[in-house]
Scaffold this motif. Structure first.
Motif, PDB file in Angstrom:
ATOM      1  N   PRO A   1      38.098  47.868  43.330  1.00 52.14           N
ATOM      2  CA  PRO A   1      38.692  47.194  44.491  1.00 52.14           C
ATOM      3  C   PRO A   1      37.990  47.617  45.783  1.00 52.14           C
ATOM      4  CG  PRO A   1      40.393  48.167  43.114  1.00 52.14           C
ATOM      5  CD  PRO A   1      39.075  48.674  42.608  1.00 52.14           C
ATOM      6  N   LYS A   2      38.047  46.763  46.782  1.00 55.22           N
ATOM      7  CA  LYS A   2      37.390  47.013  48.071  1.00 55.22           C
ATOM      8  C   LYS A   2      38.399  47.541  49.093  1.00 55.22           C
ATOM      9  CE  LYS A   2      35.678  42.780  47.663  1.00 55.22           C
ATOM     10  NZ  LYS A   2      35.011  41.512  47.954  1.00 55.22           N
TER      11      LYS A   2
ATOM     12  N   LYS B   1      47.460  46.464  48.162  1.00 58.96           N
ATOM     13  CA  LYS B   1      47.460  47.375  47.015  1.00 58.96           C
ATOM     14  C   LYS B   1      48.264  46.797  45.852  1.00 58.96           C
ATOM     15  CE  LYS B   1      48.422  52.145  45.797  1.00 58.96           C
ATOM     16  NZ  LYS B   1      49.634  52.858  45.563  1.00 58.96           N
ATOM     17  N   SER B   2      49.399  46.189  46.147  1.00 62.70           N
ATOM     18  CA  SER B   2      50.241  45.612  45.104  1.00 62.70           C
ATOM     19  C   SER B   2      49.532  44.462  44.395  1.00 62.70           C
ATOM     20  CB  SER B   2      51.561  45.134  45.711  1.00 62.70           C
ATOM     21  OG  SER B   2      52.361  44.516  44.736  1.00 62.70           O
ATOM     22  N   ILE B   3      48.883  43.591  45.148  1.00 60.33           N
ATOM     23  CA  ILE B   3      48.140  42.484  44.535  1.00 60.33           C
ATOM     24  C   ILE B   3      47.049  43.036  43.625  1.00 60.33           C
ATOM     25  CG2 ILE B   3      46.573  40.554  44.992  1.00 60.33           C
ATOM     26  CD1 ILE B   3      48.238  40.070  47.590  1.00 60.33           C
ATOM     27  N   ILE B   4      46.327  44.027  44.115  1.00 60.08           N
ATOM     28  CA  ILE B   4      45.246  44.636  43.329  1.00 60.08           C
ATOM     29  C   ILE B   4      45.793  45.261  42.051  1.00 60.08           C
ATOM     30  CG2 ILE B   4      43.621  46.583  43.336  1.00 60.08           C
ATOM     31  CD1 ILE B   4      43.081  45.795  46.337  1.00 60.08           C
ATOM     32  N   GLU B   5      46.895  45.989  42.165  1.00 62.88           N
ATOM     33  CA  GLU B   5      47.462  46.657  40.990  1.00 62.88           C
ATOM     34  C   GLU B   5      48.011  45.667  39.966  1.00 62.88           C
ATOM     35  OE1 GLU B   5      50.303  49.325  42.749  1.00 62.88           O
ATOM     36  OE2 GLU B   5      48.789  50.877  43.076  1.00 62.88           O
TER      37      GLU B   5
ATOM     38  N   HIS C   1      38.648  43.279  42.532  1.00 61.69           N
ATOM     39  CA  HIS C   1      37.518  43.448  43.452  1.00 61.69           C
ATOM     40  C   HIS C   1      37.437  42.272  44.430  1.00 61.69           C
ATOM     41  CE1 HIS C   1      33.411  44.487  44.711  1.00 61.69           C
ATOM     42  NE2 HIS C   1      33.085  43.216  44.493  1.00 61.69           N
ATOM     43  N   SER C   2      37.889  41.093  43.977  1.00 63.05           N
ATOM     44  CA  SER C   2      37.777  39.909  44.828  1.00 63.05           C
ATOM     45  C   SER C   2      38.911  39.790  45.843  1.00 63.05           C
ATOM     46  CB  SER C   2      37.697  38.639  43.964  1.00 63.05           C
ATOM     47  OG  SER C   2      38.964  38.249  43.494  1.00 63.05           O
TER      48      SER C   2
END
Length: 140
Positions: free
Chosen positions: A74-75, A33-37, A48-49
Motif C-alpha cells: 500500500p502507498k 487504512k480500512s479500505i486497504i485492509e 496498492h491502487s
C-alpha cells in the motif's frame, strides 16, 4: 498577569480548531487504512491502487493493473501526505484506482463482492468517534 477574557476565548478557539483538524486527519487516515485492509490480498495490487487526492475521488484508471507474479505494498506515505497537506474544510477523495476495482467492490460472474469501500463508508460515524477518542487521549 492573568489573560483577558478575549485572550482566553481566542486560546480556547485555537485549541478547538486544532482538535477538529486532528480529528479530520485521524478519521480520513482511518478510512484509507480500512479500505486497504479490506482489499483482497492476492498480489496486494488492489490495496496498492488505493489513492487519495484533494478535491475529488481519484478515478479508476483503465488498464491499471499489476504485473503477473509481482507483489505490491500500500502507498501509505503518499496517502498520508495528501491527508496531512489538507486543511479543515478541504475535500479528500480516497479511491481504488485499479481497473478491476469495481469488480472487486461489487462482484462479477461467480466472484462475491468485497465491498471494501461501501463497508468502510458505512462505518464513518464509528470512525469519527474513534478519531475523537484518540485525539482526546493525546490532548489530555
Amino acid at each position: 498577569m492573568s489573560k483577558s477574557f478575549a485572550d482566553q476565548v481566542k486560546a480556547w478557539t485555537q485549541k478547538a480548531e486544532k482538535r477538529m483538524e486532528d480529528v479530520f486527519e485521524e478519521a480520513t487516515k482511518e478510512v484509507a487504512k480500512s479500505i486497504i485492509e479490506k482489499a483482497p490480498e492476492k498480489s496486494g495490487f488492489l490495496a496498492h491502487s488505493v489513492e487519495a487526492q484533494k478535491g475529488s475521488i481519484p478515478p479508476i484508471r483503465e488498464g491499471y493493473r499489476g504485473e503477473p507474479g509481482a507483489t505490491y505494498a500500500p502507498k501509505f506515505a503518499e496517502i498520508n501526505g495528501v491527508i496531512e497537506g489538507a486543511k479543515l474544510g478541504d475535500t479528500i477523495g480516497i479511491g481504488v484506482t485499479a481497473h478491476y476495482s469495481r469488480f472487486a467492490e461489487f462482484g462479477i460472474q461467480g466472484h462475491e463482492p468485497n465491498g471494501m469501500v461501501r463497508l468502510t463508508v458505512q462505518d464513518w460515524p464509528m470512525i469519527v468517534d474513534r478519531a475523537v477518542q484518540r485525539v482526546k487521549a493525546r490532548k489530555s
